[in-house]
Design an enzyme around this catalytic site. Structure first.
Site, PDB file in Angstrom:
ATOM      1  N   CYS A   1       9.610 -14.521 -17.059  1.00  0.00           N
ATOM      2  CA  CYS A   1       9.885 -15.322 -15.873  1.00  0.00           C
ATOM      3  C   CYS A   1       8.877 -14.910 -14.804  1.00  0.00           C
ATOM      4  O   CYS A   1       8.887 -13.759 -14.351  1.00  0.00           O
ATOM      5  CB  CYS A   1      11.309 -15.065 -15.395  1.00  0.00           C
TER       6      CYS A   1
ATOM      7  N   CYS B   1      19.309 -15.156 -12.298  1.00  0.00           N
ATOM      8  CA  CYS B   1      19.062 -16.292 -11.423  1.00  0.00           C
ATOM      9  C   CYS B   1      19.475 -16.010  -9.979  1.00  0.00           C
ATOM     10  O   CYS B   1      20.593 -15.582  -9.713  1.00  0.00           O
ATOM     11  CB  CYS B   1      19.824 -17.525 -11.916  1.00  0.00           C
TER      12      CYS B   1
ATOM     13  N   CYS C   1      19.894 -18.583  -2.554  1.00  0.00           N
ATOM     14  CA  CYS C   1      18.842 -17.882  -3.287  1.00  0.00           C
ATOM     15  C   CYS C   1      18.271 -16.725  -2.469  1.00  0.00           C
ATOM     16  O   CYS C   1      17.825 -16.915  -1.329  1.00  0.00           O
ATOM     17  CB  CYS C   1      17.730 -18.868  -3.656  1.00  0.00           C
TER      18      CYS C   1
ATOM     19  N   CYS D   1       9.491 -17.910  -0.619  1.00  0.00           N
ATOM     20  CA  CYS D   1       9.691 -19.328  -0.946  1.00  0.00           C
ATOM     21  C   CYS D   1      10.013 -20.084   0.326  1.00  0.00           C
ATOM     22  O   CYS D   1      10.715 -19.561   1.207  1.00  0.00           O
ATOM     23  CB  CYS D   1      10.825 -19.495  -1.961  1.00  0.00           C
TER      24      CYS D   1
ATOM     25  N   CYS E   1      16.777 -22.499   0.275  1.00  0.00           N
ATOM     26  CA  CYS E   1      18.086 -22.750  -0.326  1.00  0.00           C
ATOM     27  C   CYS E   1      19.039 -21.610   0.048  1.00  0.00           C
ATOM     28  O   CYS E   1      18.703 -20.435  -0.147  1.00  0.00           O
ATOM     29  CB  CYS E   1      17.971 -22.872  -1.841  1.00  0.00           C
TER      30      CYS E   1
ATOM     31  N   GLU F   1       8.214 -10.282  -7.904  1.00  0.00           N
ATOM     32  CA  GLU F   1       8.866  -9.758  -9.099  1.00  0.00           C
ATOM     33  C   GLU F   1       8.669 -10.707 -10.275  1.00  0.00           C
ATOM     34  O   GLU F   1       8.468 -11.912 -10.106  1.00  0.00           O
ATOM     35  CB  GLU F   1      10.373  -9.572  -8.849  1.00  0.00           C
TER      36      GLU F   1
END
Length: 414
Positions: free
Chosen positions: A159, A407, A173, A166, A170, A146
């Site tokens: 962005c 975020c 996220c 990833c 974390c 995205e």
């Protein structure tokens, strides 16, 4: 995470007792998914991309000289490479019918050779006022990523994603829940910008100013805050950055100072970035000033501690002269305590003055979750402690929440 509008923090004191004074300590924990772990129980970290098929070579993967050699190998003069590059980087097109300056009998062949399909738009979500668009792209191998396009007065920010998934794991996220599928190629990163510019050119990004002020006509700012850890895909990300800043026909002709590269703290790569001799903005996603919490909140902290990451960030400023941004997602009762603001300020000031700027980001609230935003008065108190210590601080407005484009919300689900 996606980039968000930064607005000046207003210094406001409240008369009543603030929850930060005696607030509880909530520990990070995953909700609705299980965090991948090493055999010793530590969160799994993936620094290297799995060995998987890579996308076909694209014009944007090559330097101008390499494009010229490619065209000569196809039996065409080198100057055709410049024409193709102008079509892509300046006119944002790969449509052979629009390339009237190329030999008609070879246009389809050239497009097939130089512009293989990299990103196919699957879904587009737009905010009610039209100033923010989230794109869902399918890559050549079926991977989903995205990017988020945002119009502000006088500028447009994109962005971008740099990895499929990833590997930093974390717990707060959405992107990291599925782990790392693969690194994105240089051209896949750049194609997000070119396709966004095409949408803007066609009038697809609303939210224009009504006060007669200037509206940007293309993407002016890039933030590597989409899916992935940019510095774990260092070579391809930096190739993309250099091409963004290179003038047409080599690249997009953007200002390097308007490109922000973020990281959760890969210290060796931060040091390498400082030597790149390109004046990008560097952002460190810190989120906690103490190792005890950051070990749980940002698993890479088990490899490079807070002070090591801050030393590398300060070195970036010392080498480049570019002020560093510290990103700090404020999470209710987890990292929003006033004493943590004091500790953060102490650590930043110990390395000097004028080198850093803190961006607190209230986490996007989820009802019933431990991962939610603090109360407004707690946010104000945290910020005031930083400002009182002489730390330049601005709070970010979480743009795109209604379309899951803010975020920590990028999960690439269709």
């Amino acid at each position: 995470m996606s980039s968000l509008e930064i607005t000046p923090a207003k210094k406001q004191r409240t008369a009543r007792a603030l929850p930060t004074a005696t607030g509880p300590q909530v520990r990070p924990a995953t909700e609705g998914w299980e965090q991948a772990k090493e055999p010793d129980g530590r969160p799994l970290l993936q620094f290297k991309s799995p060995r998987v098929s890579q996308p076909p070579a694209h014009l944007a993967d090559m330097t101008l000289a390499e494009r010229q050699e490619k065209l000569k190998s196809l039996g065409l003069p080198a100057f055709r490479a410049k024409q193709l590059s102008v079509h892509y980087f300046q006119h944002y097109t790969t449509d052979p019918e629009a390339m009237s300056d190329l030999p008609k009998d070879r246009r389809d062949e050239l497009v097939g050779e130089m512009f293989p399909t990299l990103l196919t738009e699957i879904k587009r979500l737009t905010t009610d006022n039209g100033d923010t668009i989230k794109f869902l792209w399918r890559l050549f191998d079926g991977s989903l990523v995205e990017s988020v396009l945002m119009r502000y007065p006088g500028r447009i920010t994109l962005c971008v994603s740099s990895q499929c998934g990833c590997g930093m794991n974390c717990p707060f996220c959405a992107t990291g829940q599925a782990g790392l599928t693969r690194n994105m190629s240089t051209a896949e990163i750049l194609d997000q910008i070119v396709q966004a510019n095409r949408v803007i050119k066609e009038g697809g990004l609303g939210g224009k100013r009504r006060d007669g002020g200037h509206d940007a006509e293309r993407v002016t700012n890039i933030v590597f805050m989409g899916m992935g850890e940019p510095l774990a895909n260092y070579k391809r990300v930096m190739n993309a950055v250099h091409r963004m800043a290179a003038e047409v026909p080599e690249g997009l002709g953007m200002s390097a100072r308007n490109i922000t590269v973020s990281t959760v703290g890969l210290v060796p790569a931060i040091k390498k970035l400082a030597e790149e001799n390109i004046p990008v903005t560097f952002a460190l996603s810190l989120h906690a000033p103490d190792d005890e919490l950051r070990d749980e909140l940002i698993p890479v902290n088990s490899r490079w501690k807070v002070d090591e990451a801050l030393d590398a960030a300060y070195n970036y400023y010392r080498v480049t002269g570019r002020r560093v941004s510290i990103e700090y997602a404020l999470i209710k009762d987890m990292n929003d305590h006033a004493w943590r603001a004091d500790l953060l300020a102490k650590k930043l000031n110990a390395r000097g003055r004028g080198w850093v700027h803190v961006n607190p980001i209230p986490l996007n609230p989820t009802p019933g979750s431990i991962w939610t935003s603090p109360e407004p008065e707690v946010i104000s108190e945290f910020i005031n402690h930083l400002i009182d210590a002489g730390i330049p601080t601005t709070i970010r407005d979480t743009r795109g929440k209604e379309i899951d484009g803010a975020c920590g919300q990028l999960a690439a689900a269709d």
